[in-house]
Scaffold this active site. Structure first.
Site, PDB file in Angstrom:
ATOM      1  N   ARG A 147       0.847  -1.184   0.000  1.00 17.65           N
ATOM      2  CA  ARG A 147       0.000   0.000   0.000  1.00 17.65           C
ATOM      3  C   ARG A 147       0.886   1.238   0.000  1.00 17.65           C
ATOM      4  O   ARG A 147       1.816   1.338   0.809  1.00 17.65           O
ATOM      5  CB  ARG A 147      -0.915   0.016   1.227  1.00 17.65           C
ATOM      6  CG  ARG A 147      -2.051   1.021   1.100  1.00 17.65           C
ATOM      7  CD  ARG A 147      -2.856   1.115   2.384  1.00 17.65           C
ATOM      8  NE  ARG A 147      -2.199   1.978   3.354  1.00 17.65           N
ATOM      9  CZ  ARG A 147      -2.781   2.433   4.471  1.00 17.65           C
ATOM     10  NH1 ARG A 147      -4.013   2.072   4.757  1.00 17.65           N
ATOM     11  NH2 ARG A 147      -2.134   3.204   5.303  1.00 17.65           N
ATOM     12  N   TYR A 159      -2.845  11.733   7.590  1.00 16.88           N
ATOM     13  CA  TYR A 159      -3.215  10.452   8.191  1.00 16.88           C
ATOM     14  C   TYR A 159      -2.856   9.313   7.246  1.00 16.88           C
ATOM     15  O   TYR A 159      -3.160   9.355   6.062  1.00 16.88           O
ATOM     16  CB  TYR A 159      -4.724  10.455   8.465  1.00 16.88           C
ATOM     17  CG  TYR A 159      -5.282   9.163   9.011  1.00 16.88           C
ATOM     18  CD1 TYR A 159      -5.156   8.844  10.351  1.00 16.88           C
ATOM     19  CD2 TYR A 159      -5.935   8.260   8.178  1.00 16.88           C
ATOM     20  CE1 TYR A 159      -5.663   7.659  10.857  1.00 16.88           C
ATOM     21  CE2 TYR A 159      -6.449   7.073   8.674  1.00 16.88           C
ATOM     22  CZ  TYR A 159      -6.316   6.780  10.013  1.00 16.88           C
ATOM     23  OH  TYR A 159      -6.825   5.610  10.502  1.00 16.88           O
ATOM     24  N   ASP A 220      -5.171   3.923  -0.182  1.00 18.13           N
ATOM     25  CA  ASP A 220      -6.316   4.165   0.695  1.00 18.13           C
ATOM     26  C   ASP A 220      -6.625   5.659   0.700  1.00 18.13           C
ATOM     27  O   ASP A 220      -5.772   6.478   1.064  1.00 18.13           O
ATOM     28  CB  ASP A 220      -5.980   3.686   2.110  1.00 18.13           C
ATOM     29  CG  ASP A 220      -7.180   3.680   3.043  1.00 18.13           C
ATOM     30  OD1 ASP A 220      -8.224   4.261   2.693  1.00 18.13           O
ATOM     31  OD2 ASP A 220      -7.064   3.095   4.138  1.00 18.13           O
ATOM     32  N   HIS A 222      -9.091   6.850   2.571  1.00 21.55           N
ATOM     33  CA  HIS A 222      -9.579   7.106   3.930  1.00 21.55           C
ATOM     34  C   HIS A 222     -10.895   7.888   3.962  1.00 21.55           C
ATOM     35  O   HIS A 222     -11.069   8.780   4.789  1.00 21.55           O
ATOM     36  CB  HIS A 222      -8.505   7.836   4.749  1.00 21.55           C
ATOM     37  CG  HIS A 222      -7.316   6.969   5.060  1.00 21.55           C
ATOM     38  ND1 HIS A 222      -6.058   7.222   4.554  1.00 21.55           N
ATOM     39  CD2 HIS A 222      -7.197   5.849   5.806  1.00 21.55           C
ATOM     40  CE1 HIS A 222      -5.222   6.290   4.986  1.00 21.55           C
ATOM     41  NE2 HIS A 222      -5.886   5.449   5.750  1.00 21.55           N
ATOM     42  N   GLU A 246      -8.950   1.995  -2.047  1.00 13.85           N
ATOM     43  CA  GLU A 246      -9.727   1.694  -0.842  1.00 13.85           C
ATOM     44  C   GLU A 246     -10.440   2.925  -0.283  1.00 13.85           C
ATOM     45  O   GLU A 246      -9.877   4.027  -0.274  1.00 13.85           O
ATOM     46  CB  GLU A 246      -8.775   1.122   0.212  1.00 13.85           C
ATOM     47  CG  GLU A 246      -9.399   0.819   1.549  1.00 13.85           C
ATOM     48  CD  GLU A 246      -8.356   0.377   2.560  1.00 13.85           C
ATOM     49  OE1 GLU A 246      -8.687   0.358   3.766  1.00 13.85           O
ATOM     50  OE2 GLU A 246      -7.223   0.064   2.173  1.00 13.85           O
ATOM     51  N   GLU A 272     -14.162  -1.492   6.090  1.00 13.50           N
ATOM     52  CA  GLU A 272     -13.539  -1.721   7.383  1.00 13.50           C
ATOM     53  C   GLU A 272     -14.364  -1.140   8.529  1.00 13.50           C
ATOM     54  O   GLU A 272     -14.173  -1.533   9.690  1.00 13.50           O
ATOM     55  CB  GLU A 272     -12.115  -1.169   7.425  1.00 13.50           C
ATOM     56  CG  GLU A 272     -11.992   0.336   7.364  1.00 13.50           C
ATOM     57  CD  GLU A 272     -10.544   0.791   7.274  1.00 13.50           C
ATOM     58  OE1 GLU A 272     -10.120   1.534   8.165  1.00 13.50           O
ATOM     59  OE2 GLU A 272      -9.844   0.388   6.318  1.00 13.50           O
ATOM     60  N   ARG A 293     -13.800  -5.404   3.373  1.00 13.52           N
ATOM     61  CA  ARG A 293     -12.682  -5.068   4.258  1.00 13.52           C
ATOM     62  C   ARG A 293     -12.927  -5.354   5.741  1.00 13.52           C
ATOM     63  O   ARG A 293     -12.043  -5.119   6.568  1.00 13.52           O
ATOM     64  CB  ARG A 293     -12.374  -3.578   4.095  1.00 13.52           C
ATOM     65  CG  ARG A 293     -11.880  -3.174   2.733  1.00 13.52           C
ATOM     66  CD  ARG A 293     -10.385  -3.424   2.618  1.00 13.52           C
ATOM     67  NE  ARG A 293      -9.650  -2.518   3.473  1.00 13.52           N
ATOM     68  CZ  ARG A 293      -8.667  -2.885   4.290  1.00 13.52           C
ATOM     69  NH1 ARG A 293      -8.300  -4.142   4.392  1.00 13.52           N
ATOM     70  NH2 ARG A 293      -8.045  -1.982   5.025  1.00 13.52           N
ATOM     71  N   GLU A 349      -4.460  -7.439   4.838  1.00 13.36           N
ATOM     72  CA  GLU A 349      -3.616  -6.341   5.301  1.00 13.36           C
ATOM     73  C   GLU A 349      -2.707  -6.851   6.421  1.00 13.36           C
ATOM     74  O   GLU A 349      -3.153  -7.577   7.315  1.00 13.36           O
ATOM     75  CB  GLU A 349      -4.489  -5.191   5.811  1.00 13.36           C
ATOM     76  CG  GLU A 349      -3.690  -3.975   6.251  1.00 13.36           C
ATOM     77  CD  GLU A 349      -4.595  -2.813   6.651  1.00 13.36           C
ATOM     78  OE1 GLU A 349      -4.075  -1.697   6.809  1.00 13.36           O
ATOM     79  OE2 GLU A 349      -5.818  -3.027   6.797  1.00 13.36           O
ATOM     80  N   TRP A 412     -15.415  13.041   6.515  1.00 16.36           N
ATOM     81  CA  TRP A 412     -15.021  11.688   6.132  1.00 16.36           C
ATOM     82  C   TRP A 412     -15.367  10.729   7.222  1.00 16.36           C
ATOM     83  O   TRP A 412     -15.545   9.576   7.035  1.00 16.36           O
ATOM     84  CB  TRP A 412     -13.529  11.613   5.830  1.00 16.36           C
ATOM     85  CG  TRP A 412     -12.630  11.860   6.977  1.00 16.36           C
ATOM     86  CD1 TRP A 412     -12.684  12.896   7.865  1.00 16.36           C
ATOM     87  CD2 TRP A 412     -11.539  11.067   7.399  1.00 16.36           C
ATOM     88  NE1 TRP A 412     -11.694  12.802   8.781  1.00 16.36           N
ATOM     89  CE2 TRP A 412     -10.966  11.680   8.524  1.00 16.36           C
ATOM     90  CE3 TRP A 412     -10.964   9.890   6.940  1.00 16.36           C
ATOM     91  CZ2 TRP A 412      -9.864  11.167   9.202  1.00 16.36           C
ATOM     92  CZ3 TRP A 412      -9.864   9.395   7.611  1.00 16.36           C
ATOM     93  CH2 TRP A 412      -9.312  10.024   8.723  1.00 16.36           C
TER      94      TRP A 412
END
Length: 412
Positions: A147, A159, A220, A222, A246, A272, A293, A349, A412
């Site tokens: 990743r 982040y 990702d 996020h 992602e 996730e 995820r 992951e 987000w």
């Protein structure tokens, strides 16, 4: 075989973890992961106050019945706290069942469907030279999928990007990465979406130019983007052949994924923050994503995630279970056992836990040839050291909060 005790153990060997220990009347012990990053004490209380008393005297082998009892009997279903608590119970009971059977857990889940589970590591850097160094370190360590996250010009911190200044807590050197920072409240970071969208395609162009076409690359977002921004990013990354993109947009807005899907062929992974198969029902049936995820730790354990993956398999959607360092080695071990067994495994992951964390939990799974494989010992293959765990008391730690350049909290 009846459950005699259910104990909740909180420890913080570099970061906070909540572990459930179930002991049967015959002295067989099983462990489950109940960690919920930044809300650990909520799950610990749920288990201690509401779940553990219900387990004493129940049949440790009645895994499905116990799952349904805890899920339906509480009336207030789903949600991360409830499902993390159920996950801990479920995983611990599977650990016990496999130990009694004298088999590694994956054998009770149908046996191996592959030799090992392909994993991806986290490479990041504040700029391209630092990112390239991180990618090289992962390739030299044996990773075949990586990743890629990078700093954004004009932003002090991002982040998902490790830096030597804010590496791990109490660990020397760089740690890719532990974003939960020790503090009484979350840190606040600035965010600029337009700068990010301009920058990321050039990063992947540079990474492909440096490392070639063979390494599988992931990214990702996020949850930071609107649907149109997510579609733009997916399309702009098509030339670089990503394994997946992602969390391009907040997962709650599932209709948004149809818009993104219609505008890009870049594979999409999400979920996730999802806790049950019901969260995926629309996304999987409409084939709006390619990878699910949810981690075992947050989605009802092995029983809960197996339901998600069985449903996903009907639509050729694969697993991509969340596996950061805020999922304990217990949760990771459970994911590797399940991943080895299910037909529609995609990738796992794999953030390598700190040395202190590994000392406390004693995981026995093996990393080689770009993948993880569980040990052949009965159960999950975890050797949890309670005395050592007690030496690392809980400390508040929280993920950062993003603010846009105008000062408003990012949605987000």
């Amino acid at each position: 075989m009846l459950i005699e005790r259910a104990d909740v153990i909180i420890t913080s060997p570099g970061r906070n973890f909540v572990t459930l220990k179930i002991t049967t009347g015959d002295g067989v012990v099983g462990h489950g992961d109940a960690t919920l990053n930044g809300r650990e004490l909520s799950v610990a209380s749920y288990l201690d106050d509401h779940v553990a008393p219900l387990l004493v005297g129940r049949d440790a082998h009645a895994i499905e019945d116990t799952w349904q009892y805890l899920y339906r009997g509480g009336y207030w279903r789903r949600g991360p706290v409830t499902m993390a608590a159920i996950a801990a119970v479920d995983t611990a009971l599977w650990d016990i069942k496999a130990k009694v059977a004298g088999l590694p857990l994956y054998q009770l889940l149908g046996g191996p469907s592959r030799r090992r589970c392909l994993v991806y590591g986290h490479a990041s850097g504040k700029d391209l030279p630092e990112l390239f160094d991180s990618v090289r370190e992962h390739l030299e360590a044996g990773f075949r999928a990586i990743r890629v996250q990078t700093g954004v010009p004009g932003l002090d911190s991002v982040y998902g990007v490790a830096s030597s200044a804010a590496a791990s807590v109490g660990e020397p050197g760089r740690y890719d990465y532990e974003p939960a920072r020790r503090a009484a409240s979350p840190a606040e970071e600035s965010w600029d979406t337009r700068a990010y969208l301009r920058h990321v395609p050039s990063v992947f162009e540079a990474v492909r130019g440096e490392f070639g076409e063979e390494v599988a690359l992931l990214h990702d977002a996020h949850h930071r983007l609107t649907p149109i921004q997510a579609a733009k990013l997916g399309k702009s990354l098509e030339p670089y052949d990503l394994f997946w993109l992602e969390d391009v947009t907040p997962a709650e807005n599932q209709e948004a994924l149809r818009w993104v899907r219609h505008h890009t062929t870049t594979p999409l992974a999400i979920g996730e923050v999802f806790n049950t198969v019901w969260d995926y029902q629309h996304l999987i049936r409409e084939q709006l994503i390619d990878y699910v995820r949810s981690p075992i730790t947050h989605a009802g354990g092995i029983t809960g995630v197996r339901r998600i993956l069985d449903y996903a398999a009907l639509y050729q959607v694969k697993s991509g279970m969340h596996g950061p360092t805020d999922v304990s080695p217990v949760g990771l071990a459970a994911a590797v056992h399940l991943g080895l067994a299910v037909h529609n495994f995609g990738i796992q992951e794999y953030m390598v836990h700190s040395e202190r964390t590994r000392e406390v939990f004693g995981p026995t799974h093996e990393f080689a040839q770009g993948g993880l494989r569980p040990s052949e010992e009965p159960g999950l293959g975890i050797h949890f050291d309670e005395e050592l765990a007690a030496e690392h008391p809980y400390e508040p730690a929280y993920l950062p909060v993003n603010r846009l350049l105008d000062g408003s909290v990012h949605d987000w």
